[in-house]
Scaffold this motif. Structure first.
Motif, mmCIF file in Angstrom:
data_model
loop_
_atom_site.group_PDB
_atom_site.id
_atom_site.type_symbol
_atom_site.label_atom_id
_atom_site.label_comp_id
_atom_site.label_asym_id
_atom_site.label_seq_id
_atom_site.Cartn_x
_atom_site.Cartn_y
_atom_site.Cartn_z
ATOM 1 N N SER A 256 -9.609 2.434 36.157
ATOM 2 C CA SER A 256 -8.192 2.115 36.277
ATOM 3 C C SER A 256 -7.991 0.719 36.861
ATOM 4 O O SER A 256 -7.135 -0.052 36.399
ATOM 5 N N LEU A 257 -8.809 0.383 37.864
ATOM 6 C CA LEU A 257 -8.723 -0.945 38.474
ATOM 7 C C LEU A 257 -9.094 -2.027 37.467
ATOM 8 O O LEU A 257 -8.453 -3.086 37.407
ATOM 9 N N LEU A 258 -10.111 -1.767 36.660
ATOM 10 C CA LEU A 258 -10.538 -2.739 35.653
ATOM 11 C C LEU A 258 -9.429 -3.020 34.643
ATOM 12 O O LEU A 258 -9.213 -4.172 34.247
ATOM 13 N N ARG B 15 -17.030 -9.341 47.093
ATOM 14 C CA ARG B 15 -16.524 -10.687 47.355
ATOM 15 C C ARG B 15 -15.306 -11.014 46.482
ATOM 16 O O ARG B 15 -14.341 -11.602 46.950
ATOM 17 N N GLY B 16 -15.364 -10.612 45.218
ATOM 18 C CA GLY B 16 -14.259 -10.914 44.321
ATOM 19 C C GLY B 16 -13.121 -9.903 44.378
ATOM 20 O O GLY B 16 -11.975 -10.261 44.114
ATOM 21 N N LEU B 17 -13.441 -8.669 44.751
ATOM 22 C CA LEU B 17 -12.412 -7.622 44.775
ATOM 23 C C LEU B 17 -11.473 -7.762 45.966
ATOM 24 O O LEU B 17 -10.250 -7.665 45.818
ATOM 25 N N PHE B 18 -12.052 -7.994 47.126
ATOM 26 C CA PHE B 18 -11.260 -7.972 48.357
ATOM 27 C C PHE B 18 -10.922 -9.380 48.850
ATOM 28 O O PHE B 18 -10.262 -9.573 49.827
ATOM 29 N N TRP C 235 -8.558 2.481 47.170
ATOM 30 C CA TRP C 235 -7.161 2.923 47.177
ATOM 31 C C TRP C 235 -6.255 1.851 47.785
ATOM 32 O O TRP C 235 -5.089 1.725 47.391
ATOM 33 N N HIS C 236 -6.789 1.078 48.715
ATOM 34 C CA HIS C 236 -6.008 -0.013 49.301
ATOM 35 C C HIS C 236 -5.736 -1.115 48.268
ATOM 36 O O HIS C 236 -4.738 -1.838 48.376
ATOM 37 N N LEU C 237 -6.631 -1.238 47.294
ATOM 38 C CA LEU C 237 -6.470 -2.266 46.270
ATOM 39 C C LEU C 237 -5.583 -1.812 45.119
ATOM 40 O O LEU C 237 -4.779 -2.585 44.594
ATOM 41 N N HIS C 238 -5.772 -0.567 44.724
ATOM 42 C CA HIS C 238 -5.100 -0.100 43.512
ATOM 43 C C HIS C 238 -5.001 1.419 43.533
ATOM 44 O O HIS C 238 -6.005 2.111 43.725
ATOM 45 N N ALA C 239 -3.797 1.923 43.338
ATOM 46 C CA ALA C 239 -3.582 3.371 43.270
ATOM 47 C C ALA C 239 -3.544 3.786 41.804
ATOM 48 O O ALA C 239 -2.619 3.422 41.069
ATOM 49 N N ALA C 240 -4.553 4.504 41.377
ATOM 50 C CA ALA C 240 -4.631 4.921 39.977
ATOM 51 C C ALA C 240 -3.533 5.932 39.664
ATOM 52 O O ALA C 240 -3.107 6.715 40.519
ATOM 53 N N ALA C 241 -3.063 5.925 38.435
ATOM 54 C CA ALA C 241 -2.052 6.880 37.993
ATOM 55 C C ALA C 241 -2.636 8.294 38.018
ATOM 56 O O ALA C 241 -3.846 8.477 37.812
ATOM 57 N N PRO C 242 -1.791 9.308 38.269
ATOM 58 C CA PRO C 242 -2.289 10.687 38.322
ATOM 59 C C PRO C 242 -3.046 11.119 37.074
ATOM 60 O O PRO C 242 -3.935 11.976 37.152
ATOM 61 N N ALA D 286 -14.129 -6.812 38.950
ATOM 62 C CA ALA D 286 -13.786 -5.458 38.508
ATOM 63 C C ALA D 286 -14.799 -4.938 37.497
ATOM 64 O O ALA D 286 -15.102 -3.742 37.467
ATOM 65 N N VAL D 287 -15.335 -5.842 36.672
ATOM 66 C CA VAL D 287 -16.381 -5.449 35.722
ATOM 67 C C VAL D 287 -17.633 -4.999 36.474
ATOM 68 O O VAL D 287 -18.258 -3.982 36.137
ATOM 69 N N LEU D 288 -18.019 -5.765 37.506
ATOM 70 C CA LEU D 288 -19.172 -5.392 38.319
ATOM 71 C C LEU D 288 -18.961 -4.030 38.971
ATOM 72 O O LEU D 288 -19.862 -3.177 38.969
ATOM 73 N N LEU D 289 -17.768 -3.830 39.531
ATOM 74 C CA LEU D 289 -17.460 -2.560 40.183
ATOM 75 C C LEU D 289 -17.554 -1.414 39.195
ATOM 76 O O LEU D 289 -18.171 -0.377 39.481
ATOM 77 N N CYS D 290 -16.937 -1.586 38.039
ATOM 78 C CA CYS D 290 -16.906 -0.514 37.039
ATOM 79 C C CYS D 290 -18.311 -0.191 36.542
ATOM 80 O O CYS D 290 -18.672 0.982 36.410
#
Length: 220
Positions: free
Chosen positions: A156-158, A217-220, A102-109, A166-170
């Motif tokens: 949403s972040l991707l 490492r890549g996200l933050f 959430w600190h990185l990206h707030a997804a749309a409702p 972001a691909v790794l996270l997803c």
């Protein structure tokens, strides 16, 4: 190179845990795997830019490791308190992941439609008796909403930043979600535990937690 080494370690840890399934050393093997993935997450966090949310996101790995050990004890001795406790700790781990992202990206409702659909689907399965959770049913629906929200947040972040991290996270969140879906039928399905479900659950969980750790490492 780092990704290849991590994949090799993953294979060794997953094979060790699977080989010890049902034996007294099973919880210890799960503890070793959990510590390894938590250390990997911490190392990746130390190499990151230190953006807001990295600490609480990384803390989620320690909580998931503890929850995994508790479920390992449950699998060995069948004491329901360990299962309930392990699931609760896993839930807290998911909350840490969500808070960090959430600190990185707030997804749309609108992205909440995915977890709402997942929670509603579980409610239907519970009502039809396909899955039987007893008094844990309300918590199960809430847990399903939380883990599905993690997947929705990752997607949403991707879309907002289509980079490798972001691909790794997803991919990791998708495997984690799959692992929990399998876990639902492993513990609460009509057919109960089967070796195939158990193996699929461990493989997808460890794969998911590995990819999520590498994404830090890549996200933050």
């Amino acid at each position: 190179m780092g990704l290849a080494v991590s994949a090799g370690v993953y294979l060794v840890l997953a094979a060790s845990v699977l080989a010890l399934r049902g034996r007294p050393a099973y919880p210890a093997a799960k503890a070793a795997a959990g510590i390894a993935f938590t250390v990997l997450a911490v190392l990746c966090a130390l190499q990151s830019g230190g953006a807001a949310g990295v600490r609480i996101f990384t803390a989620g790995f320690a909580l998931c490791a503890a929850g995994d050990v508790a479920l390992g004890v449950y699998n060995l001795y069948g004491r329901s308190a360990w299962m309930a406790g392990g699931t609760g700790v896993f839930f807290c781990g998911h909350l840490c992941f969500l808070a960090g992202l959430w600190h990185l990206h707030a997804a749309a409702p609108a992205w909440l439609l995915l977890p709402l659909a997942a929670a509603a689907s579980l409610a239907v399965l519970l009502r039809r008796g396909v899955v039987r959770m007893g008094r844990l049913a309300p918590f199960g629906v809430v847990y399903c909403f939380a883990v599905s929200t993690l997947l929705a947040q990752s997607l949403s972040l991707l879309l907002s930043r289509p980079d490798f991290a972001a691909v790794l996270l997803c991919a990791g969140a998708a495997l984690f979600w799959t692992s929990d879906f399998i876990l639902l039928f492993l513990y609460f399905g009509r057919r109960g535990k089967t070796p195939a479900l158990h193996i699929a659950n461990l493989v997808t969980y460890y794969g998911g937690i590995l990819l999520m750790a590498l994404s830090i490492r890549g996200l933050f």
